[in-house]
Design a protein around this motif. Structure first.
Motif: not given
Length: 312
Positions: A129, A151-155, A208, A219
């Motif tokens: 991450e 926490q940030d799947w698009p990232s 999460r 995504c």
């Protein structure tokens, strides 16, 4: 064991530590509820030997379920492969044993992989991450069981897209946080239904998500992927199937569920949802009884998601 059977590919004589990058992650452990956890708090499940044994059982069940270590049609001979959230490293090791011409890199937040590994697999401690320090490009990137960890799947999808060679493929395997029945719809107060519902709620509290698969296509599209594919594979939970292979899969998955139940609910139910030790222990007993009954012929749904990076 690899799919092609036991092969003497020659294992590294150097300890695993020689292949670890230890600068980006705090390796201090935390002990709670009689279990060992990573100290960062970003992953709320244990990483001790008991959990590692459970993860290896799940790996064998998935291998039996799919009949292959990966389902994409890509030719991986001589290719570079990245395994995100490698855990015990068993998938990466099996991939390395299966074809010594492959080069596999496994990333995980905890250094729980075996001490000696095939020469064509390397493990690194890394929090995926954060910004990736590695600039290598890969032909295939694999993820399994990462729901609830990110926490940030698009990232993450953007990072995966950036790390792939043109034409490279990503493949993610995620078990949906729901229990299904071959006989009838399960009641809302069924212990297995309650377990999944409460785990989803706990993960929503910490940001999460345990059910990110429904957003994978968006995504992937936003990250620039093409040839996106989603498939749901049903897996038995329990030894109720008549077919012996399906029975073996069901027994392994039910066993892993029961073995992992304490670790699955300890932090999630006690720390996040504020339940007492006694409440959680009584609830887990009902879950185990439901798993043993096989009355509802319970199943899990495993989502297999693949996407490709354009050649251009």
């Amino acid at each position: 064991m690899s799919e092609t059977g036991s092969t003497d590919s020659g294992y590294n004589e150097q300890p695993l530590d020689d292949h670890l990058s230890l600068t980006s992650v705090d390796l201090e452990y935390e002990w709670r509820y009689g279990r060992r956890y990573h100290s960062s708090g970003t992953y709320i499940y244990p990483n001790d030997e008991e959990e590692q044994e459970r993860l290896n059982v799940v790996h064998e069940a998935h291998l039996l379920l799919h009949g292959s270590l990966f389902l994409s049609s890509i030719d991986l001979a001589g290719r570079s492969i990245l395994d995100i959230g490698t855990g015990t490293g068993q998938w990466a090791i099996d991939m390395a044993d299966q074809d010594p011409s492959r080069t596999i890199v496994g990333l995980d937040i905890s250094p729980i992989q075996p001490e000696f590994v095939p020469p064509n697999v390397h493990f690194f401690v890394e929090n995926v991450e954060t910004d990736w320090r590695e600039t290598a490009k890969y032909h295939f990137i694999h993820l399994r069981g990462m729901s609830g960890s990110i926490q940030d799947w698009p990232s993450l999808f953007h990072k995966i897209h950036q790390a792939l060679e043109p034409g490279g493929v990503m493949e993610a395997h995620e078990t949906l946080p729901a229990i299904f029945s071959k006989k009838q719809n399960l009641a809302p107060d069924n212990p297995l239904v309650e377990l999944m519902r409460d785990l989803v709620h706990a993960h929503s509290q910490i940001g999460r998500p345990l059910d990110p698969v429904s957003n994978f296509r968006i995504c992937a599209e936003e990250a620039g992927f093409i040839d996106i594919s989603e498939e749901i594979v049903q897996a038995p939970l329990g030894n109720w199937p008549e077919d012996q292979q399906q029975k073996d899969i069901g027994e392994m998955l039910a066993s892993s569920f029961k073995k992992g139940l304490h670790g699955l609910t300890a932090k999630a139910f006690r720390d996040i949802l504020g339940r007492s030790k006694e409440e959680v222990e009584v609830f887990n007993a009902f879950v185990r009884r439901e798993l043993d009954s096989n009355f509802y012929m319970s199943t899990l749904h495993v989502a297999v998601f693949t996407a490709r990076k354009s050649e251009l």
